[in-house]
Write a protein that holds these residues in place. Structure first.
Motif, PDB file in Angstrom:
ATOM      1  N   THR A 214      27.725 -16.378  -7.929  1.00 41.03           N
ATOM      2  CA  THR A 214      27.381 -16.653  -6.534  1.00 41.03           C
ATOM      3  C   THR A 214      28.061 -15.613  -5.659  1.00 41.03           C
ATOM      4  OG1 THR A 214      27.645 -18.198  -4.694  1.00 41.03           O
ATOM      5  CG2 THR A 214      29.283 -18.320  -6.442  1.00 41.03           C
ATOM      6  N   PRO A 215      27.410 -15.165  -4.586  1.00 45.54           N
ATOM      7  CA  PRO A 215      28.059 -14.188  -3.701  1.00 45.54           C
ATOM      8  C   PRO A 215      29.099 -14.822  -2.793  1.00 45.54           C
ATOM      9  CG  PRO A 215      25.897 -14.767  -2.839  1.00 45.54           C
ATOM     10  CD  PRO A 215      26.018 -15.436  -4.179  1.00 45.54           C
ATOM     11  N   PHE A 216      29.153 -16.156  -2.754  1.00 48.10           N
ATOM     12  CA  PHE A 216      30.059 -16.852  -1.850  1.00 48.10           C
ATOM     13  C   PHE A 216      31.166 -17.557  -2.633  1.00 48.10           C
ATOM     14  CE2 PHE A 216      25.853 -17.574   0.476  1.00 48.10           C
ATOM     15  CZ  PHE A 216      25.941 -16.358   1.136  1.00 48.10           C
ATOM     16  N   LEU A 217      32.407 -17.413  -2.191  1.00 45.93           N
ATOM     17  CA  LEU A 217      33.534 -18.118  -2.797  1.00 45.93           C
ATOM     18  C   LEU A 217      33.476 -18.067  -4.320  1.00 45.93           C
ATOM     19  CD1 LEU A 217      34.250 -21.345  -0.709  1.00 45.93           C
ATOM     20  CD2 LEU A 217      35.699 -19.365  -1.035  1.00 45.93           C
ATOM     21  N   GLU A 218      33.567 -16.885  -4.834  1.00 41.86           N
ATOM     22  CA  GLU A 218      33.342 -16.656  -6.258  1.00 41.86           C
ATOM     23  C   GLU A 218      34.474 -17.222  -7.103  1.00 41.86           C
ATOM     24  OE1 GLU A 218      31.416 -12.969  -8.715  1.00 41.86           O
ATOM     25  OE2 GLU A 218      32.955 -12.518  -7.229  1.00 41.86           O
ATOM     26  N   LEU A 219      34.122 -18.187  -7.964  1.00 42.38           N
ATOM     27  CA  LEU A 219      35.021 -18.733  -8.974  1.00 42.38           C
ATOM     28  C   LEU A 219      34.256 -18.872 -10.287  1.00 42.38           C
ATOM     29  CD1 LEU A 219      37.083 -21.517  -7.113  1.00 42.38           C
ATOM     30  CD2 LEU A 219      37.917 -19.308  -7.929  1.00 42.38           C
ATOM     31  N   ASP A 220      34.952 -19.311 -11.312  1.00 46.44           N
ATOM     32  CA  ASP A 220      34.330 -19.443 -12.637  1.00 46.44           C
ATOM     33  C   ASP A 220      33.634 -20.804 -12.760  1.00 46.44           C
ATOM     34  OD1 ASP A 220      36.952 -20.510 -12.432  1.00 46.44           O
ATOM     35  OD2 ASP A 220      37.126 -20.655 -14.612  1.00 46.44           O
ATOM     36  N   TYR A 221      32.599 -20.989 -11.958  1.00 53.51           N
ATOM     37  CA  TYR A 221      31.890 -22.267 -11.930  1.00 53.51           C
ATOM     38  C   TYR A 221      31.194 -22.531 -13.263  1.00 53.51           C
ATOM     39  CZ  TYR A 221      32.647 -21.647  -6.923  1.00 53.51           C
ATOM     40  OH  TYR A 221      33.214 -21.445  -5.691  1.00 53.51           O
ATOM     41  N   ALA A 222      31.134 -23.824 -13.617  1.00 52.67           N
ATOM     42  CA  ALA A 222      30.615 -24.185 -14.940  1.00 52.67           C
ATOM     43  C   ALA A 222      29.869 -25.505 -14.878  1.00 52.67           C
ATOM     44  CB  ALA A 222      31.772 -24.302 -15.939  1.00 52.67           C
ATOM     45  N   SER A 223      29.030 -25.725 -15.895  1.00 50.54           N
ATOM     46  CA  SER A 223      28.530 -27.071 -16.175  1.00 50.54           C
ATOM     47  C   SER A 223      29.256 -27.563 -17.425  1.00 50.54           C
ATOM     48  CB  SER A 223      27.013 -27.073 -16.389  1.00 50.54           C
ATOM     49  OG  SER A 223      26.677 -26.398 -17.580  1.00 50.54           O
ATOM     50  N   TYR A 395      33.845 -14.306   5.286  1.00 44.73           N
ATOM     51  CA  TYR A 395      34.128 -15.549   5.989  1.00 44.73           C
ATOM     52  C   TYR A 395      32.850 -16.366   6.205  1.00 44.73           C
ATOM     53  CZ  TYR A 395      38.731 -13.526   7.115  1.00 44.73           C
ATOM     54  OH  TYR A 395      39.984 -12.981   7.053  1.00 44.73           O
ATOM     55  N   GLN A 396      31.755 -15.662   6.472  1.00 41.09           N
ATOM     56  CA  GLN A 396      30.484 -16.356   6.647  1.00 41.09           C
ATOM     57  C   GLN A 396      30.091 -17.075   5.358  1.00 41.09           C
ATOM     58  OE1 GLN A 396      27.328 -13.793   7.939  1.00 41.09           O
ATOM     59  NE2 GLN A 396      25.788 -15.401   7.941  1.00 41.09           N
ATOM     60  N   GLY A 397      30.272 -16.411   4.223  1.00 41.49           N
ATOM     61  CA  GLY A 397      29.976 -17.040   2.943  1.00 41.49           C
ATOM     62  C   GLY A 397      30.891 -18.217   2.665  1.00 41.49           C
ATOM     63  N   PHE A 398      32.145 -18.102   3.059  1.00 44.94           N
ATOM     64  CA  PHE A 398      33.113 -19.190   2.911  1.00 44.94           C
ATOM     65  C   PHE A 398      32.617 -20.441   3.638  1.00 44.94           C
ATOM     66  CE2 PHE A 398      36.859 -21.360   4.743  1.00 44.94           C
ATOM     67  CZ  PHE A 398      37.611 -21.615   3.615  1.00 44.94           C
ATOM     68  N   ALA A 399      32.221 -20.261   4.894  1.00 47.78           N
ATOM     69  CA  ALA A 399      31.736 -21.401   5.680  1.00 47.78           C
ATOM     70  C   ALA A 399      30.434 -21.950   5.118  1.00 47.78           C
ATOM     71  CB  ALA A 399      31.545 -20.978   7.138  1.00 47.78           C
ATOM     72  N   HIS A 400      29.579 -21.053   4.640  1.00 48.72           N
ATOM     73  CA  HIS A 400      28.284 -21.481   4.111  1.00 48.72           C
ATOM     74  C   HIS A 400      28.470 -22.337   2.863  1.00 48.72           C
ATOM     75  CE1 HIS A 400      23.963 -21.234   3.501  1.00 48.72           C
ATOM     76  NE2 HIS A 400      24.179 -20.964   2.232  1.00 48.72           N
ATOM     77  N   LEU A 401      29.336 -21.921   1.948  1.00 49.20           N
ATOM     78  CA  LEU A 401      29.491 -22.671   0.708  1.00 49.20           C
ATOM     79  C   LEU A 401      30.243 -23.979   0.923  1.00 49.20           C
ATOM     80  CD1 LEU A 401      29.896 -21.393  -2.816  1.00 49.20           C
ATOM     81  CD2 LEU A 401      31.439 -23.202  -2.090  1.00 49.20           C
ATOM     82  N   LEU A 402      31.180 -23.993   1.884  1.00 51.93           N
ATOM     83  CA  LEU A 402      31.919 -25.228   2.114  1.00 51.93           C
ATOM     84  C   LEU A 402      31.074 -26.291   2.811  1.00 51.93           C
ATOM     85  CD1 LEU A 402      35.657 -24.465   2.959  1.00 51.93           C
ATOM     86  CD2 LEU A 402      34.630 -25.310   0.859  1.00 51.93           C
ATOM     87  N   ASN A 403      29.884 -25.941   3.260  1.00 54.18           N
ATOM     88  CA  ASN A 403      29.003 -26.984   3.797  1.00 54.18           C
ATOM     89  C   ASN A 403      28.663 -28.015   2.726  1.00 54.18           C
ATOM     90  OD1 ASN A 403      27.904 -27.713   6.354  1.00 54.18           O
ATOM     91  ND2 ASN A 403      27.240 -25.602   6.619  1.00 54.18           N
ATOM     92  N   PRO A 404      28.177 -27.603   1.542  1.00 49.82           N
ATOM     93  CA  PRO A 404      27.930 -28.603   0.499  1.00 49.82           C
ATOM     94  C   PRO A 404      29.138 -28.910  -0.364  1.00 49.82           C
ATOM     95  CG  PRO A 404      27.085 -26.479  -0.222  1.00 49.82           C
ATOM     96  CD  PRO A 404      27.585 -26.289   1.186  1.00 49.82           C
ATOM     97  N   ALA A 405      30.156 -28.046  -0.355  1.00 46.45           N
ATOM     98  CA  ALA A 405      31.314 -28.240  -1.225  1.00 46.45           C
ATOM     99  C   ALA A 405      32.387 -29.072  -0.530  1.00 46.45           C
ATOM    100  CB  ALA A 405      31.883 -26.881  -1.647  1.00 46.45           C
ATOM    101  N   ALA A 406      33.299 -29.628  -1.332  1.00 45.18           N
ATOM    102  CA  ALA A 406      34.411 -30.444  -0.819  1.00 45.18           C
ATOM    103  C   ALA A 406      33.892 -31.604   0.027  1.00 45.18           C
ATOM    104  CB  ALA A 406      35.381 -29.579  -0.006  1.00 45.18           C
ATOM    105  N   GLY A 407      32.781 -32.161  -0.373  1.00 40.92           N
ATOM    106  CA  GLY A 407      32.144 -33.229   0.386  1.00 40.92           C
ATOM    107  C   GLY A 407      31.025 -32.640   1.226  1.00 40.92           C
TER     108      GLY A 407
END
Length: 587
Positions: A214-223, A395-407
């Motif tokens: 993902t281009p936003f808040l890049e971490l090692d996301y997994a299923s 920062y824009q990507g940070f705000a965009h991803l935190l919309n659905p993330a962390a609740g």
């Protein structure tokens, strides 16, 4: 109270200075050309560096001011570090401490995450349901013969989704949320401490698949899928529930719905942390954009060369973003104060801000503001704003991803709208019509905000009552009214934000033109409603643009003082356009 105190009200000043030094380490310098895996690995190197120089996770949770100061600094320097730390401290360690407190049998795992020998993660969301927190289907079946729990994923839709557990070689201890099954009985959703992987590989019975980049808040996301992973009984975060060896279960909460809500209370930590990080990012974006506009020279047909910040269109955009950042900061600070009191056992009363619903709504409001502010600042920086080195698009990507993330902010607002309509620990503002005041009178701004919330609440409850009398099923009764419920939640958050900003202005007159700009922009935004409800006149509506220009003119004399109060020096943000002699070529 100084401007800096208004901004940093709930922060630990000594910790802030110490963190500025830590985050200036070369490990946090920007690195170009890394692969996705290398960027993720760098994030974990950074958080372990911080862990080596900071108190343990348990100690930080006992000192919430220091913890929030850490997270806010991380948000502006490295958003992925912020997210990994928030998950580790506020959710994983927070859940173990909240639901397993005083238990010696969890000491080994708590010690690992306390020291970051293992990174803590939270494994809740499932891929197949948009509202998966309310419909978790992962099972933890109790095996009475071995006194173990067996984790099982019943189908592909129940796979856990987007926790940060994919990177090989990084030990992870997850708090996995699953339904506790004893025999044929479902006793509700609890957390379980699960070693998902160590430095050598994935735990038996656990399947981890990396998700796409993902281009936003890049971490090692997994299923994650569970196929018979076995857990000793003590890994169950039982809270006050009990399960005897013969399989007799007791939960003092009484039912699975109450247990789910209790198990999810740890999310309030993430709501406050996210709100704090989002407000910090809004401030950082504004600081970069305004400082850049102050030394970026432009020429027009009507003027010789001058800084673009002198143009009214730039002022309306950036001063408006500055006002929004201050307002969001005041709202978030009020929520932080209530949360800090809860975390430290204070008996101080915090009214509506003591409610989990309000904390969630503050997170959502901070997210909406950060998205608007970071987008506007990026656009006003021109082509420079599009480069990640200048932080604004990050920062824009940070705000965009935190919309659905962390609740999910959308779902938080919908639930808040439902609760407000139901009158759950809520009464709408007192009835009354705005008096004949000038548009520049702060009392009028409050009256308009209260009238809008009151009228929307009345409209929603009236329509729901009519639907009930007609015998409409619950879904039909609510479906057409969801936009109105969402709007009520937004307007409620707006009123709280205005009230918090107004309280701050009483401590420093420098903020007066800024809150005027903030309030009048919102009056202009909602002018159709105000005119339709006869709350304002057409003449007043026509006067707003000139009043906004007047606010901008006043702010030209104090804008840099307002930005400097953020205490975000260019050497901490390291955005090339933030330097006064910003380069014609990037390093």
């Amino acid at each position: 109270m100084t401007l800096s105190t208004v901004v940093h009200e709930n922060e630990d000043e000594a910790a802030r200075k110490e963190l500025a030094v830590l985050f200036s380490h070369e490990l946090f310098y920007r690195r170009e050309g890394l692969t996705h895996t290398e960027r993720c690995r760098l994030t974990y190197e950074r958080i372990r560096f911080l862990s080596d120089h900071l108190p343990s996770a348990s100690t930080l949770l006992k000192d919430p001011r220091a913890l929030l100061t850490l997270l806010e600094t991380a948000a502006v320097v490295s958003p992925p570090v912020f997210l990994a730390l928030t998950i580790h401290y506020c959710l994983a360690v927070g859940a173990i401490k909240e639901f397993g407190t005083g238990r010696d049998d969890l000491a080994r795992y708590l010690g690992e995450v306390d020291s970051m020998a293992s990174i803590g993660t939270l494994v809740v969301t499932e891929i197949g349901h948009g509202n998966s927190h309310a419909a978790i289907r992962t099972e933890a079946r109790y095996d009475q013969a071995t006194r173990e729990f067996v984790l099982h994923t019943p189908d592909a839709g129940a796979r856990k989704f987007m926790s940060n557990n994919a990177l090989p070689g990084v030990a992870k201890v997850g708090v996995v949320y699953a339904r506790l099954i004893v025999g044929e009985d479902d006793h509700g959703v609890f957390g379980f401490v699960v070693r998902l992987r160590d430095e050598t590989g994935v735990t038996a019975g656990v399947r981890i698949r990396p998700l796409p980049e993902t281009p936003f808040l890049e971490l090692d996301y997994a299923s994650i899928e569970f196929d018979g992973a076995r857990l000793p009984k003590h890994r169950w975060l039982r809270d006050r529930a009990t399960l005897d060896n013969d399989g007799t279960f007791h939960d003092p909460l009484g039912d699975t719905a109450a247990r789910l809500q209790r198990s999810l209370t740890v999310r309030e930590n993430a709501w406050v942390a996210s709100a704090a990080g989002l407000a910090a990012v809004s401030r950082a974006a504004v600081a970069i954009a305004i400082r850049h506009a102050g030394h970026r020279i432009s020429r027009s047909r009507v003027s010789a060369e001058r800084p673009v910040l002198e143009f009214r269109t730039q002022q309306r955009a950036l001063f408006g973003a500055l006002a929004a950042a201050y307002a969001s900061t005041c709202l978030v600070n009020r929520a932080k104060r209530a949360w800090i009191a809860t975390m430290t056992g204070s008996t101080e009363e915090h009214g509506i801000f003591a409610l989990g619903r309000t904390l969630g709504l503050v997170k959502a409001a901070a997210c909406w503001t950060a998205e608007r502010v970071t987008t506007e600042c990026g656009l006003r920086a021109g082509a420079h704003g599009m480069f990640t080195a200048n932080r604004l698009v990050e920062y824009q990507g940070f705000a965009h991803l935190l919309n659905p993330a962390a609740g999910d902010s959308h779902l938080i607002a919908l639930e808040a709208g439902r609760a407000l309509a139901a009158g759950e620990q809520y009464r709408p503002p007192e009835a009354g019509k705005p008096s004949a005041r000038e548009l520049t009178d702060p009392r009028l701004w409050t009256e308009l905000a209260e009238a809008r919330e009151r009228l929307l609440h009345a409209r929603l409850t009236e329509e729901l009552g009519r639907a009930h009398r007609r015998g409409q099923p619950p879904f039909d009764a609510w479906n057409n009214r969801l936009p109105l419920a969402l709007e009520l939640a937004r307007v409620h958050a707006d009123r709280l934000e205005l009230a918090c900003f107004t309280d701050a202005v009483t401590t420093d007159a420098t903020l007066e033109p800024l809150i005027a700009l903030y309030a009048l922009e919102r009056v202009e935004r909602d002018i159709g409603f105000h005119l339709a409800e006869n709350l304002l006149t057409v003449e007043q509506a026509r006067a707003i643009p000139a009043l906004l220009n007047a606010c901008c003119e006043k702010l030209t004399y104090s804008v840099h003082d307002l930005v400097n109060a953020f205490e975000l020096p260019p050497e901490l943000l390291r955005a090339p356009i933030d330097a006064e002699d910003y380069p014609t070529e990037y390093p």
